[in-house]
Design a protein around this motif. Structure first.
Motif, mmCIF file in Angstrom:
data_model
loop_
_atom_site.group_PDB
_atom_site.id
_atom_site.type_symbol
_atom_site.label_atom_id
_atom_site.label_comp_id
_atom_site.label_asym_id
_atom_site.label_seq_id
_atom_site.Cartn_x
_atom_site.Cartn_y
_atom_site.Cartn_z
ATOM 1 N N GLU A 197 -11.793 3.267 0.902
ATOM 2 C CA GLU A 197 -12.376 1.953 0.622
ATOM 3 C C GLU A 197 -11.314 0.861 0.598
ATOM 4 O O GLU A 197 -11.602 -0.301 0.909
ATOM 5 N N ASN A 198 -10.087 1.222 0.227
ATOM 6 C CA ASN A 198 -9.020 0.220 0.099
ATOM 7 C C ASN A 198 -8.362 -0.136 1.423
ATOM 8 O O ASN A 198 -7.732 -1.182 1.551
ATOM 9 N N CYS A 220 -1.257 0.942 5.503
ATOM 10 C CA CYS A 220 -0.115 0.373 4.779
ATOM 11 C C CYS A 220 0.707 -0.456 5.757
ATOM 12 O O CYS A 220 0.696 -0.218 6.964
ATOM 13 N N LYS A 270 -7.862 -3.879 3.032
ATOM 14 C CA LYS A 270 -7.806 -4.986 2.088
ATOM 15 C C LYS A 270 -6.455 -5.704 2.123
ATOM 16 O O LYS A 270 -6.348 -6.852 1.715
ATOM 17 N N SER A 271 -5.436 -5.026 2.613
ATOM 18 C CA SER A 271 -4.096 -5.605 2.641
ATOM 19 C C SER A 271 -3.977 -6.823 3.544
ATOM 20 O O SER A 271 -3.018 -7.585 3.457
ATOM 21 N N TYR A 302 -0.510 -9.897 -3.883
ATOM 22 C CA TYR A 302 -1.169 -8.594 -3.788
ATOM 23 C C TYR A 302 -1.539 -8.034 -5.153
ATOM 24 O O TYR A 302 -2.551 -7.338 -5.302
ATOM 25 N N GLY A 359 0.809 -1.207 0.000
ATOM 26 C CA GLY A 359 0.000 0.000 0.000
ATOM 27 C C GLY A 359 0.846 1.262 0.000
ATOM 28 O O GLY A 359 2.012 1.253 0.402
ATOM 29 N N TYR A 400 -10.878 7.170 -2.966
ATOM 30 C CA TYR A 400 -10.917 5.707 -3.029
ATOM 31 C C TYR A 400 -10.042 5.052 -1.974
ATOM 32 O O TYR A 400 -10.235 3.868 -1.632
ATOM 33 N N LEU A 401 -9.070 5.779 -1.441
ATOM 34 C CA LEU A 401 -8.165 5.193 -0.447
ATOM 35 C C LEU A 401 -8.933 4.675 0.765
ATOM 36 O O LEU A 401 -8.572 3.652 1.345
ATOM 37 N N ILE A 403 -3.686 -4.492 -5.247
ATOM 38 C CA ILE A 403 -3.115 -3.648 -4.196
ATOM 39 C C ILE A 403 -1.648 -3.379 -4.518
ATOM 40 O O ILE A 403 -0.874 -4.316 -4.736
ATOM 41 N N GLN A 452 -1.663 7.215 3.682
ATOM 42 C CA GLN A 452 -3.034 7.176 3.160
ATOM 43 C C GLN A 452 -4.008 7.936 4.054
ATOM 44 O O GLN A 452 -4.774 8.782 3.587
#
Length: 230
Positions: free
Chosen positions: A95-96, A169, A99-100, A184, A60, A92-93, A189, A64
């Motif tokens: 929402e992400n 991240c 996910k990592s 990833y 990531g 959009y960050l 990602i 962020q």
């Protein structure tokens, strides 16, 4: 831990952060539910090991949450220089984030340690990982993932993006970083090998021909912006 004394690390008992600053970061952790990240890491890694010649992998982009905080709280100032389209390009960050940690069997991929980078930014995270493991590292500055919007937001407020609150991240120590990256990439990602763990105890970041030490955690840059709003 002795090396934790009087540092800008929120979770250290002797943290140099003031109570109101700790409360500010605590509010961010609750907003993004970061406790679940740290619980997940403890679940996966009952013991974290880092040893020489492992790859250091960044999952990531850095800063962020710091970038999102500036977008959400400093929009009027941002609009003096940037279009709304550019300002909204980082939305959009949100929402992400998170996910990592999904759908990867870390241990089968040779991952032996993982750190969720938060206050103090990526420089603080690198220092923590090396110091807690009592090892050295060599990191390539140009390999660190950072959004152009983050860089430009930071330039406007005279901030260092590498010391800006990260959140979402992760730093990974892995026997084979390329195996981690492939996983990833399947998830869309961004992920990159940014350096290696070393036998030499020095914590070094390399930028072209310039080599500099990774310093002890300093005050998070986000507090400068917050102070300016109060």
């Amino acid at each position: 831990m002795d090396h934790c004394k009087y540092l800008y690390l929120v979770n250290c008992a002797t943290s140099k952060y003031k109570p109101e600053e700790k409360a500010f970061f605590s509010g961010i952790e609750k907003e993004y539910n970061f406790s679940k990240f740290n619980d997940k890491l403890r679940e996966v890694f009952d013991v974290q090991l880092i040893y020489p010649e492992q790859d250091l992998v960044l999952v990531g982009e850095i800063a962020q949450v710091g970038t999102l905080w500036i977008q959400e709280h400093c929009r009027e100032k941002l609009q003096e220089k940037f279009s709304n389209e550019f300002i909204d390009s980082v939305t959009y960050l949100r929402e992400n984030i998170g996910k990592s940690l999904e759908r990867i069997d870390f241990k089968k991929k040779g991952v032996t340690a993982m750190l969720h980078v938060q206050e103090g930014g990526i420089f603080s995270g690198l220092w923590q990982m090396a110091s807690f493991a009592k090892c050295g590292m060599e990191v390539l500055w140009n390999e660190i993932l950072v959004k152009q919007a983050t860089i430009e937001f930071c330039e406007l407020f005279d901030l260092n993006p590498y010391k800006l609150y990260a959140g979402g991240c992760f730093l990974i120590a892995a026997d084979n970083g390329h195996r981690v990256i492939r996983e990833y990439e399947k998830m869309g990602i961004p992920c990159r090998i940014i350096g290696q763990v070393t036998k030499d105890p020095k914590k070094t970041i390399v930028h072209g021909e310039i080599r500099r030490a990774i310093m002890r955690p300093e005050m998070d840059e986000l507090l400068k912006v917050r102070k300016g709003l109060n």
